[in-house]
Design an enzyme around this catalytic site. Sequence first.
Site, PDB file in Angstrom:
ATOM      1  N   HIS A  16       0.499  -1.336   0.291  1.00  0.00           N
ATOM      2  CA  HIS A  16      -0.361  -0.165   0.054  1.00  0.00           C
ATOM      3  C   HIS A  16       0.755   1.571   0.377  1.00  0.00           C
ATOM      4  O   HIS A  16       0.960   2.027   0.669  1.00  0.00           O
ATOM      5  CB  HIS A  16      -0.825  -0.033   0.977  1.00  0.00           C
ATOM      6  CG  HIS A  16      -1.579  -0.897   0.904  1.00  0.00           C
ATOM      7  ND1 HIS A  16      -3.475  -0.497   0.822  1.00  0.00           N
ATOM      8  CD2 HIS A  16      -2.575  -2.115   1.226  1.00  0.00           C
ATOM      9  CE1 HIS A  16      -3.919  -2.045   0.246  1.00  0.00           C
ATOM     10  NE2 HIS A  16      -3.594  -2.499   1.702  1.00  0.00           N
ATOM     11  N   TYR A 284       4.119  -4.701  10.492  1.00  0.00           N
ATOM     12  CA  TYR A 284       4.442  -3.375  10.141  1.00  0.00           C
ATOM     13  C   TYR A 284       5.239  -2.485  10.967  1.00  0.00           C
ATOM     14  O   TYR A 284       5.667  -1.981  10.263  1.00  0.00           O
ATOM     15  CB  TYR A 284       2.968  -2.634  10.658  1.00  0.00           C
ATOM     16  CG  TYR A 284       1.423  -3.136  10.341  1.00  0.00           C
ATOM     17  CD1 TYR A 284       1.265  -4.158   8.614  1.00  0.00           C
ATOM     18  CD2 TYR A 284       0.520  -3.159  10.702  1.00  0.00           C
ATOM     19  CE1 TYR A 284       0.345  -4.371   8.045  1.00  0.00           C
ATOM     20  CE2 TYR A 284      -1.130  -3.350  10.061  1.00  0.00           C
ATOM     21  CZ  TYR A 284      -0.973  -4.274   8.927  1.00  0.00           C
ATOM     22  OH  TYR A 284      -1.917  -3.825   7.981  1.00  0.00           O
TER      23      TYR A 284
END
Length: 295
Positions: A16, A284
């Site tokens: 993303h 992440y």
Amino acid sequence: MTVLAKGPHAGYRANHAKGIVLTGSFTPSASAATLSKAPHFLQTVPVTVRFSNPTGIPTLPDASPNASPHGIAIRFQLPEGAVTDIVSISYNGFPVATPEDFLLFLNAVASTKPDSPKPTPVEQFLATHPAAMKFVSTPKPAPVSFSTLAFYGVNAFQFTNAKGQTEYARYRIEPLDGMKALTPEQASAAAPNYLMDELPTRVAKGPVKFRISAQIAAKGDSINDGTAVWPDDRPQIELGILSLDKMSPDSAAAEKLLAFNPLLLTDGIAPSADPVLLSRPIAYSVSVVRRLTTK
């Protein structure tokens, strides 16, 4: 992910990579408190939202077939400086049920070349993983706008209200303007950054709004497997309205610093035992460190 994105692309997310940041508010509905005692279900709070395209390629054209499912990440600013996040995608379901299978999936895609013998590594993987096959083969037309996309939480959470009652549920985020997609001809003619360019123009005319709801699990529904999509007839509780009325003054700088985390939770919301959900913060955190330190 770096191999798939032909990177690394310094300063960008591993996935993303291409996105845009807005701010606004979330106003809870009267029914939100019946599901959870979370503070943002009791009062209006500020929000920061990032819409995005998948993959780690920051120059991926917005109408590319590889640019879907798109993402939405919502950060709720809670009292006393606390925050909590929602991370969702514009497809109802996830291709795999475990982090191990996700790694196998990515490796199969990375090792498949134009001249790979048939069946290719990715074809072999898809043949043995029906949820992944459905994920890649389901049509995902390019949206007219980020504001005309619905987003789905593929992981379940446990919600607890002030009475101590608990339910497992998944988020649904639906555009108040309705879902609208480009025709194939419009998608072919779309500018590479049409989604990123369209949103500021739209917000300048008025707020972009979404309804956030919780789809409640029934007895027997799988709560720990993102590939197991619950039927549409499951009850939903409206949680409130997300209203986005300002663009971030420096989206690129904001994107680099923002690190959304679906396990950044608050009292009244707890994770399920979904192994993909529980593994997300680790991945992440690695991505954040690389984004901030890669030159």
